[in-house]
Design a protein around this motif. Sequence first.
Motif, PDB file in Angstrom:
ATOM      1  N   ALA A   1      10.478  -0.417  10.292  1.00 27.99           N
ATOM      2  CA  ALA A   1       9.698   0.495   9.149  1.00 27.99           C
ATOM      3  C   ALA A   1      10.005  -0.053   7.866  1.00 27.99           C
ATOM      4  N   LEU A   2       9.118  -0.126   6.835  1.00 28.65           N
ATOM      5  CA  LEU A   2       9.124  -0.476   5.625  1.00 28.65           C
ATOM      6  C   LEU A   2       8.236   0.232   4.567  1.00 28.65           C
ATOM      7  N   ALA A   3       8.514  -0.192   3.443  1.00 22.82           N
ATOM      8  CA  ALA A   3       7.879   0.664   2.287  1.00 22.82           C
ATOM      9  C   ALA A   3       7.023  -0.530   1.575  1.00 22.82           C
ATOM     10  N   VAL A   4       5.910  -0.086   1.154  1.00 26.36           N
ATOM     11  CA  VAL A   4       5.178  -0.994   0.270  1.00 26.36           C
ATOM     12  C   VAL A   4       4.311  -0.090  -0.900  1.00 26.36           C
ATOM     13  N   ALA A   5       4.668  -0.843  -1.964  1.00 28.05           N
ATOM     14  CA  ALA A   5       4.022  -0.359  -3.297  1.00 28.05           C
ATOM     15  C   ALA A   5       4.763   1.056  -3.601  1.00 28.05           C
TER      16      ALA A   5
END
Length: 359
Positions: A151-155
């Motif tokens: 899982a990762l976050a973007v913007a």
Amino acid sequence: MASIGEVARRAGVSITTVSRVLNPVSEYPVAAATRRRVLAAAAALQYSPSALARALVTRRSRMVGVLLGDIADPYFAEIVRGIEDVARRSGYLVVVCNTSRDPGTERRYVTALRDYRADAIIFLGGDIFDAPTRRALERELISLTSYGAVALAVAGDHADLPAIDIDHTAGAEDMVRYLIGLGHARIGYISGPLTVSTARYRHQGYINAMTAAGLAADLVEEGDFAYAGGQAAALELLKREPTAIFAGNDQMALGVLAACRACAIAVPGDVSVVGFGNTSAAEHAVPALTTVSMPRHQLGVEAMQAVIDALELEKPRIYPRRLPFHLVIRESSGPPLLARIGKPTRRRARSSTAASASV
């Protein structure tokens, strides 16, 4: 029912080649003659590949969930396009989920994607912190990683996940410094909802730059990242006679332009208007919108590539990174009228009357 091995033997190719040919989203290059042999063998044996069976064998679903706050916001569209461009070439299915910026809805989507054994979840946009929901979300994310998903976050940051992003605070600081350099001192700011982390970072950038210049950072209204919210906030700000309005995203900035038109206020003649994001709507606005440009397509590309790279590791891991941003100067900004003519403007009386009439 025939097996994939029987298809491979009949076509005289490997099972991997059969999988590449029959995967509907794969763009892996296979010679045309080989592709025809595989398809003919599959048709003769009446073979139909099962995505579920493939997932059970490989322990990979080749599914990626993308969670975003507002599916109608063009800000997210270019990021999703970047994710999809890479995912399609690599044979991944992208499932887009609209959370409406509701933490409970977000958590339920995460649970569903975990149950479908998604290989990755990508969160787009800023974090919305809600303590009870956050604890439940963190449990779900631990469950995801237990079977090798990432899982990762973007913007935007999210639940302390590794993020592929820009520096939102620095972007806002640069925009305010640009306006100050034009001669503006009364710069209004319309934030996004301050429950969202990216809205807070951009607001802080406005405060930092104004304070560093010795200017009051008190011409502020809280918006909702939507067109109507920007328009309503602008009508309030215009009563306080700013010479420039900086909206925390392009959608709200478009609402500011609408408010100025309703009040017969010229942009940029009477008030400069700037945004954040550089969506296609900003480029085609009238006047075209000055804005902070984010490499949104590249953010999506790098996010999906990071997912693919991580899933190839024995212990999947994604490393955070920041991409550059820059200002795009267009027709919606210019020096304040007083700096150009050195005398009071007629706009103030006109805007006060118009704004009062619109309430």
